[in-house]
Design an enzyme around this catalytic site. Structure first.
Site, PDB file in Angstrom:
ATOM      1  N   LYS A 265      49.164  47.583  45.652  1.00 53.99           N
ATOM      2  CA  LYS A 265      49.012  46.982  46.695  1.00 53.99           C
ATOM      3  C   LYS A 265      49.869  47.290  48.049  1.00 53.99           C
ATOM      4  CE  LYS A 265      47.111  42.579  44.929  1.00 53.99           C
ATOM      5  NZ  LYS A 265      46.002  42.642  45.417  1.00 53.99           N
ATOM      6  N   ARG A 339      39.116  40.149  37.007  1.00 50.79           N
ATOM      7  CA  ARG A 339      37.743  39.948  35.962  1.00 50.79           C
ATOM      8  C   ARG A 339      38.012  40.703  34.689  1.00 50.79           C
ATOM      9  NH1 ARG A 339      35.150  43.316  41.019  1.00 50.79           N
ATOM     10  NH2 ARG A 339      36.813  42.363  42.086  1.00 50.79           N
TER      11      ARG A 339
HETATM   12  N1  BES Z   1      44.643  38.839  43.216  1.00 54.68           N
HETATM   13  C1  BES Z   1      43.650  39.478  43.851  1.00 54.68           C
HETATM   14  C2  BES Z   1      42.877  38.920  45.036  1.00 54.68           C
HETATM   15  C3  BES Z   1      43.666  38.175  46.100  1.00 54.68           C
HETATM   16  C4  BES Z   1      43.867  39.176  47.229  1.00 54.68           C
HETATM   17  C5  BES Z   1      43.729  36.786  46.234  1.00 54.68           C
HETATM   18  C6  BES Z   1      44.399  38.651  48.304  1.00 54.68           C
HETATM   19  C7  BES Z   1      44.367  36.314  47.600  1.00 54.68           C
HETATM   20  C8  BES Z   1      44.731  37.220  48.460  1.00 54.68           C
HETATM   21  C9  BES Z   1      42.946  40.202  42.975  1.00 54.68           C
HETATM   22  O1  BES Z   1      43.391  40.746  41.688  1.00 54.68           O
HETATM   23  C10 BES Z   1      42.674  41.518  43.832  1.00 54.68           C
HETATM   24  O2  BES Z   1      43.512  42.540  43.756  1.00 54.68           O
HETATM   25  N2  BES Z   1      41.262  41.794  44.230  1.00 54.68           N
HETATM   26  C11 BES Z   1      40.970  42.869  44.956  1.00 54.68           C
HETATM   27  C12 BES Z   1      39.663  43.462  44.420  1.00 54.68           C
HETATM   28  C13 BES Z   1      39.341  44.672  44.899  1.00 54.68           C
HETATM   29  C14 BES Z   1      40.111  45.812  44.223  1.00 54.68           C
HETATM   30  C15 BES Z   1      37.836  44.816  44.545  1.00 54.68           C
HETATM   31  C16 BES Z   1      40.826  42.492  46.213  1.00 54.68           C
HETATM   32  O3  BES Z   1      40.331  41.474  46.697  1.00 54.68           O
HETATM   33  O4  BES Z   1      41.293  43.222  47.329  1.00 54.68           O
HETATM   34 MN    MN Z   2      44.587  42.471  41.888  1.00 55.60          MN
END
Ligand code: BES
Ligand code: MN
Ligand code: ZN
Length: 505
Positions: A265, A339
């Site tokens: 990230k 997931r």
């Molecule tokens: N924990 C995150 C989701 C999240 C992101 C919650 C920002 C709150 C704020 C999750 O594990 C994630 O990183 N999801 C990705 C999925 C994507 C790679 C398909 C996302 O939402 O960017």
């Molecule tokens: Mn994630």
């Protein structure tokens, strides 16, 4: 802060000693001839107090009133939402003064039902809450004791007790969610579960990497393999009903820190990924409340706890793993790890022959885009379950919104290299994530709550909200079969015509 319930008429409240007396004033209040009513009537008549929710008027050492300070607070239509606004405003104002003992007077409200008492007490604890665990000199709150004063309703004590149980659950959820990731590792989270296991009717069992490997949870293991912190699989039970009663299973995403893994990230606000275990925290909080309230239900809590880290052992984009269900998964993006840990636990949940399975997860940024911080995303394969959860959310002021699950949304999860990919395109990201999970939800009623937008606040008021503990507890308590009243044997009908168990969702 501790709470106490007292039944006091408006006249008696005038002689109740306290540092502060907070009086909620709804629209259309009928005034008596006690000093409090006289004061309120005068203030409204002279235009110095508006009864809009949260409008305040304070007085000091007022004749005929034993409390040092009186705070009149507009409560508007006296709906739970207005009560929340009013109590938030009053408690925030009270923070700046010296009060140790406050009386929160709900006696002026037309009928202080459960929803009213709950909204008032939850709002009180919300404004009083301050995170302290990792501060060397935590600020000590002045306000220690709140007396909730109601005027008579017979069920006030039961309503009060339920609200206190809820508050304990919310506070535990906030505490664990707020702790930094180095103070809330999978092992420490498991320790919190073990503590809960000491409470009446609660049992906690903790599995480690070896046991999880034996179970064949290849997707969960893949997420954990990049971290030096060993994973924990937490299995909680609350046994409040007969063994034969099918349990409701709650599954909480417990990623104690989500760096994204190799699909790392960006740095901005990455600290907030310590909140990626808010689903887990909400399950712990709900169990805390169940232990307090002892409802006649069986509930199972399952928490896959792990970090998501990059490193030499970390899972790589394109790796294919085999889930506990036997389905193979191509991990195209290691940041879609929620997931992956959840899918194996959904498979595991089937062994409980559950009445319903609800997973709670900070799953997608896309859900934040869709619904913001107001409503959680609700996905379900079962109408009755979805309805019950939506109603529980509305009545507990912890709302959610039903999202679709059309099969067309699953198109993007197709891949040449495995049974399913862990991501689809950017479009409809919260729905495609739910479609992925749905493949692993057996033939039981299943719901998924995406709490990415609601579980914590960012910015100046950064911190966990404790959501969706209010929703979950309201739903669970609604599933307790209504007690069958004792009927003398002569009057008892030979057959009961409506078996209650079948109509429950
Ligand atoms: N924990 C995150 C989701 C999240 C992101 C919650 C920002 C709150 C704020 C999750 O594990 C994630 O990183 N999801 C990705 C999925 C994507 C790679 C398909 C996302 O939402 O960017
Ligand atoms: Mn994630
Ligand atoms: Zn995550």
């Amino acid at each position: 802060m501790d709470f106490e319930l007292k039944t006091l008429t408006r006249t008696l409240i005038c002689s109740e000693k306290a540092d502060a007396l907070i009086v909620l004033i709804p629209e259309g209040l009928t005034f008596g001839d006690d000093p409090l009513s006289t004061l309120a009537a005068l203030a409204i008549k002279s235009g110095d107090l508006e009864v809009k929710p949260g409008k305040l008027l304070s007085a000091y050492r007022t004749q005929g009133i034993a409390a040092t300070r009186v705070m009149l607070v507009g409560a508007g239509d006296a709906s739970p939402k207005s009560i929340r606004t009013a109590v938030n405003a009053a408690m925030t104002a009270l923070k700046t003064c010296n009060a140790q003992r406050a009386v929160l007077c709900l006696s002026a409200l037309h009928d202080a039902q459960f929803e009213t008492v709950r909204a008032a007490i939850v709002a009180c604890s919300e404004t009083a809450y301050a995170y302290a665990t990792t501060k060397s000199k935590p600020a000590t709150a002045k306000l220690q004791h709140v007396v909730v004063a109601v005027d008579g309703p017979a069920n006030a004590q039961a309503a009060f007790d339920k609200a206190i149980g809820l508050v304990k659950g919310i506070e535990l959820a906030k505490e664990w969610a707020n702790r930094p990731a180095n103070h809330a590792t999978p092992t420490l989270l498991a320790g919190a579960a073990k503590e809960l296991g000491k409470l009446p009717r609660v049992k906690a069992e903790i599995l480690g990497p070896k046991e999880v490997e034996k179970l064949g949870m290849g997707a969960f293991l893949a997420v954990a393999q990049g971290s030096a912190e060993p994973l924990r699989f937490i299995v909680l039970r609350y046994d409040g009903a007969a063994k034969a009663e099918a349990p409701i299973v709650l599954i909480g995403k417990g990623i104690t820190f989500d760096t994204g893994g190799i699909s790392i990230k960006p740095a901005t606000e990455m600290d907030e990924m310590k909140f990626d275990m808010c689903g887990a925290a909400s399950v712990l909080g709900t169990f805390r409340a169940l232990a307090e309230l002892q409802p006649a239900l069986n509930v199972v809590g399952l928490i896959p706890a792990s970090e998501n880290m990059p490193g030499e052992r970390a899972v790589k984009p394109g790796d294919v793993v085999t889930s506990m269900s036997g389905q193979t998964i191509e991990i195209l993006n290691t940041d879609a790890e929620g997931r992956l840990v959840l899918c194996d636990v959904l498979t595991y949940a089937a062994r409980f022959k559950p009445r319903a399975v609800i997973d709670i997860a900070t799953l997608t940024g896309a859900c934040v885009v869709a619904l913001g911080g107001v409503r959680s995303g609700l996905f379900s394969n079962n109408e009755a379950l979805a309805d019950s959860l939506a109603k529980a959310g509305d009545s507990s002021l912890d709302p959610c919104w039903r999202m679709p699950l059309d099969d067309e949304y699953a198109e993007g999860l197709k891949t040449h290299f495995a049974d399913v990919a862990n991501v689809a395109g950017r479009a409809g990201g919260s729905v495609t994530a739910a479609k992925f999970l749905q493949r692993f939800a057996g033939d039981f009623p299943w719901a998924h709550l995406d709490i990415a937008g609601t579980a914590w606040k960012g910015g100046a008021s950064k911190g966990a909200t404790g959501r969706p503990v209010p929703l979950l507890l309201d739903y669970l308590l609604g599933q307790v079969p209504a007690a069958v009243p004792e009927v003398p044997s002569k009057a008892r009908p030979a057959k009961r015509s409506m078996p209650a168990a079948k109509t429950r969702a």
